[in-house]
Design an enzyme around this catalytic site. Structure first.
Site, PDB file in Angstrom:
ATOM      1  N   ASP A 258     -11.840 -12.064  -1.251  1.00  0.00           N
ATOM      2  CA  ASP A 258     -13.308 -11.781  -1.864  1.00  0.00           C
ATOM      3  C   ASP A 258     -13.076 -11.352  -3.224  1.00  0.00           C
ATOM      4  O   ASP A 258     -13.650 -10.373  -3.924  1.00  0.00           O
ATOM      5  CB  ASP A 258     -13.800 -10.528  -1.228  1.00  0.00           C
ATOM      6  CG  ASP A 258     -14.131 -10.966   0.205  1.00  0.00           C
ATOM      7  OD1 ASP A 258     -14.998 -11.174   0.764  1.00  0.00           O
ATOM      8  OD2 ASP A 258     -12.782 -11.038   1.145  1.00  0.00           O
TER       9      ASP A 258
ATOM     10  N   ASP B  62     -13.820 -16.670  -0.089  1.00  0.00           N
ATOM     11  CA  ASP B  62     -14.863 -15.917  -0.767  1.00  0.00           C
ATOM     12  C   ASP B  62     -14.352 -15.749  -2.322  1.00  0.00           C
ATOM     13  O   ASP B  62     -13.896 -14.935  -2.785  1.00  0.00           O
ATOM     14  CB  ASP B  62     -15.217 -14.492  -0.469  1.00  0.00           C
ATOM     15  CG  ASP B  62     -16.360 -14.723   0.615  1.00  0.00           C
ATOM     16  OD1 ASP B  62     -16.809 -15.779   0.957  1.00  0.00           O
ATOM     17  OD2 ASP B  62     -16.965 -13.617   1.067  1.00  0.00           O
TER      18      ASP B  62
ATOM     19  N   ASN C 262     -17.263 -17.382   3.881  1.00  0.00           N
ATOM     20  CA  ASN C 262     -18.720 -17.732   3.963  1.00  0.00           C
ATOM     21  C   ASN C 262     -19.294 -18.019   2.606  1.00  0.00           C
ATOM     22  O   ASN C 262     -20.336 -18.995   2.706  1.00  0.00           O
ATOM     23  CB  ASN C 262     -19.660 -16.510   4.514  1.00  0.00           C
ATOM     24  CG  ASN C 262     -19.257 -15.251   3.858  1.00  0.00           C
ATOM     25  OD1 ASN C 262     -18.181 -14.521   3.663  1.00  0.00           O
ATOM     26  ND2 ASN C 262     -20.412 -14.756   3.202  1.00  0.00           N
TER      27      ASN C 262
ATOM     28  N   HIS D 178     -20.309  -6.009   8.490  1.00  0.00           N
ATOM     29  CA  HIS D 178     -19.668  -7.176   9.142  1.00  0.00           C
ATOM     30  C   HIS D 178     -18.784  -6.679  10.456  1.00  0.00           C
ATOM     31  O   HIS D 178     -18.093  -7.219  11.253  1.00  0.00           O
ATOM     32  CB  HIS D 178     -18.557  -8.032   8.418  1.00  0.00           C
ATOM     33  CG  HIS D 178     -19.126  -8.430   7.233  1.00  0.00           C
ATOM     34  ND1 HIS D 178     -20.330  -9.341   7.249  1.00  0.00           N
ATOM     35  CD2 HIS D 178     -18.909  -8.187   5.760  1.00  0.00           C
ATOM     36  CE1 HIS D 178     -20.573  -9.796   5.806  1.00  0.00           C
ATOM     37  NE2 HIS D 178     -19.712  -9.073   5.015  1.00  0.00           N
TER      38      HIS D 178
ATOM     39  N   HIS E 101     -15.625  -5.630   2.033  1.00  0.00           N
ATOM     40  CA  HIS E 101     -15.276  -5.408   0.974  1.00  0.00           C
ATOM     41  C   HIS E 101     -14.462  -3.937   0.838  1.00  0.00           C
ATOM     42  O   HIS E 101     -14.921  -3.112   0.024  1.00  0.00           O
ATOM     43  CB  HIS E 101     -16.395  -5.402  -0.198  1.00  0.00           C
ATOM     44  CG  HIS E 101     -16.904  -6.722  -0.010  1.00  0.00           C
ATOM     45  ND1 HIS E 101     -18.316  -7.029  -0.587  1.00  0.00           N
ATOM     46  CD2 HIS E 101     -16.428  -7.898   0.263  1.00  0.00           C
ATOM     47  CE1 HIS E 101     -18.450  -8.194  -0.425  1.00  0.00           C
ATOM     48  NE2 HIS E 101     -17.581  -8.793  -0.243  1.00  0.00           N
TER      49      HIS E 101
END
Length: 550
Positions: A190, A217, A273, A362, A391
């Site tokens: 991410d 990500d 995603n 999530h 995160h």
């Protein structure tokens, strides 16, 4: 199992007696759950770098290679990829013709002396939105060249380009040891393109990795609508358009931003995603598939595997079919059956959305994927699982089906690379913070939020304390480094961005040690293959290891 192998294992254990006694090992676990409170003096996030930042600008003359990156392929080979030419963005765009350019790499084992030439292929992709107000995009030339027949542990010098008049400057990379283990594997999830992202990448570079693992990500290009305007709501401005329109030049900015690292160190990626990027005609993942090369074997860049010395890596897709009747599951089952644990004692699996995550964000979002695949990975003796998506940082105890199990994988969440969506700090077990099953709906697949049947949270979706399988969680940005020391011991270190660089400032560190009682232990595997009795030897070696390490 012959005596040479037994002697090797005994020597290995005695050598490990010299490891730092202050660093815990998984053999000492399971550990009591620990939560590091969020430092209120820190900001939870940061903005993206401005588009005029020098790190996002083209640094070579027009038409020369840019966004250069390396990736591993099959044994003794390396992908070199780059972009040339200009992208187009507007209402009417005309794709470039790949047949009008070439891709080649000059390379050799001494500087400015290139004994080899390899040619490759070119890909052009488009991101199209037939909706008023949204701009279409078509890419520059995405070049991919495979360098084959490379020697292990060797430095190669290379230049890439489309013609001799438009070559990159000389760059270099060092191939990995095909029998031992990479020195340092950097692990990032991410990432994005923020000031925190910059801090993460700078810290990774200082850690001098030999391999970079990106668990989804990557760019967060879908945080912008197609005119480059930031939009956390996405379809608010264009309600009839596909969800999450994307500003594709952000990918080009990210490629330039990463090049100081990726032109020297191979980067292995898996989609998250934010790489879905739906467009007209139902197309998805077009940028991801066009910009990255992966090893062959799975017929898809959305899931694949590769070996690095004694490690077998599984890169799985959490946003394509993962059901037991699907192609990915069939490939995974076949791939695991082919693994020779004598050659690759370690199996490390990575995908984007975590199965084990105690943050509210999530929370239990991909329970469907866990129910389909967890048993297969457990029975294959997977050692470590690495995820992103959340995160924050979290390391588990060894866990299977929400129960502590000394032979199960250890799960690590590192979705803390620095993205624009801010760091997660709230947990599902915080008072009043338990999400409902419908609050965390995955972008692929359905909701399979079943109640626990055993353990402290029996018949509950959430519970009132940090679960036993969660060993440590910390809502901070950072990255991890995996150092596999030998066939039974690996050192995992997590670095926080806010800490001063250096080994004296670590967010988390632990030796991941194979348990001698488990089927993924090398001595167990060797005896099993030779038809011998592994039990007594494994117990003896395990006892020695525990006595020496504690």
């Amino acid at each position: 199992m012959d005596w040479r192998r037994r002697i090797f294992l005994l020597v290995e254990i005695f050598l490990l007696a010299g490891l730092s006694r202050s660093t815990p090992t998984t053999l000492e676990g399971p550990f009591k759950p620990v939560t590091i409170p969020f430092d209120s003096s820190l900001r939870r996030g940061s903005q993206d770098l401005p588009t005029d930042d020098p790190r996002l600008q083209r640094t070579r003359p027009h038409g020369f290679p840019e966004q250069i990156k390396l990736a591993l392929s099959h044994h003794g080979s390396m992908w070199v990829s780059w972009v040339s030419g200009d992208y187009q963005i507007g209402d009417n765009v005309v794709p470039l013709d790949p047949s009008t350019t070439k891709s080649f790499v000059l390379y050799g084992t001494s500087t400015h002396n290139y004994d080899f030439l390899a040619e490759g292929s070119v890909v052009v992709y488009s991101q199209l939105y037939p909706f008023v107000g949204l701009l279409n995009y078509t890419s520059g030339f995405n070049h991919h060249v495979l360098l084959d027949g490379l020697k292990a542990s060797t430095t190669y010098y290379y230049r890439c380009g489309s013609s001799l008049e438009r070559l990159s400057e000389e760059l270099s990379f060092t191939t990995l040891d095909d029998r031992g283990y990479p020195a340092r594997i950097a692990v990032v999830g991410d990432l994005g393109l923020t000031y925190n992202s910059s801090a993460t990448v700078d810290h990774v570079i200082r850690n001098d990795p030999s391999l970079l693992l990106m668990v989804g990500d990557l760019t967060y290009s879908d945080q912008y609508i197609t005119n480059g305007t930031g939009s956390l709501c996405f379809s608010c401005a264009f309600p009839d358009a596909p969800i999450r329109e994307t500003y594709q030049p952000h990918w080009d900015h990210w490629g330039r931003f990463m090049e100081p690292l990726t032109a020297k160190v191979p980067m292995m990626v898996i989609e998250g995603n934010h790489e879905i990027e739906p467009q007209a005609l139902g197309k998805t993942f077009e940028s991801y598939k066009a910009r990255f090369s992966v090893p062959p074997g799975s017929n898809s860049s959305l899931y694949y595997s590769f070996d690095v010395g004694g490690i077998h890596f599984l890169m799985l897709g959490g946003y394509i079919d993962y059901n037991r009747t699907g192609a990915q599951f069939a490939w995974l089952k076949d791939d695991l059956q082919r693994v020779n644990r004598l050659l690759t004692p370690w199996i490390v699996a990575a995908w984007h959305p975590p199965w084990y995550n105690s943050y509210g964000s999530h929370y239990r979002e991909v329970e469907c994927m866990r129910l389909e695949m967890e048993e297969l990975l457990y029975n294959a003796g997977v050692d470590i699982v690495i995820n992103g998506h959340v995160h924050a940082y979290e390391r588990t105890n060894r866990v299977y089906n929400y129960e502590l199990d000394p032979c199960a994988p250890l799960y690590i969440v590192v979705g803390d690379g620095g993205n624009i969506e801010r760091v997660d700090t709230e947990h599902a077990d915080d008072p009043g913070r338990c999400p409902k099953p419908e609050d965390n709906v995955p972008q692929f697949g359905g909701v399979c939020a079943q109640n626990f049947s055993t353990g402290p949270a029996a018949n509950q979706f959430c519970w009132g304390r940090q679960p036993d399988w969660s060993a440590l969680r910390d809502g901070s940005f950072g990255h991890g480094v995996l150092e596999v020391k030998n066939n039974t011991h690996a050192l995992w270190t997590w670095y926080r961005n806010q800490d001063v660089y250096g080994d004296s400032h670590l967010g988390d560190q632990i030796y991941i040690v194979k348990s001698p009682q488990c089927r993924n232990y090398p001595a167990f595997q060797a005896d099993e293959r030779s038809g011998g009795n592994s039990g007594s030897l494994s117990r003896i070696l395990g006892a020695l290891a525990i006595l020496l390490l504690l």
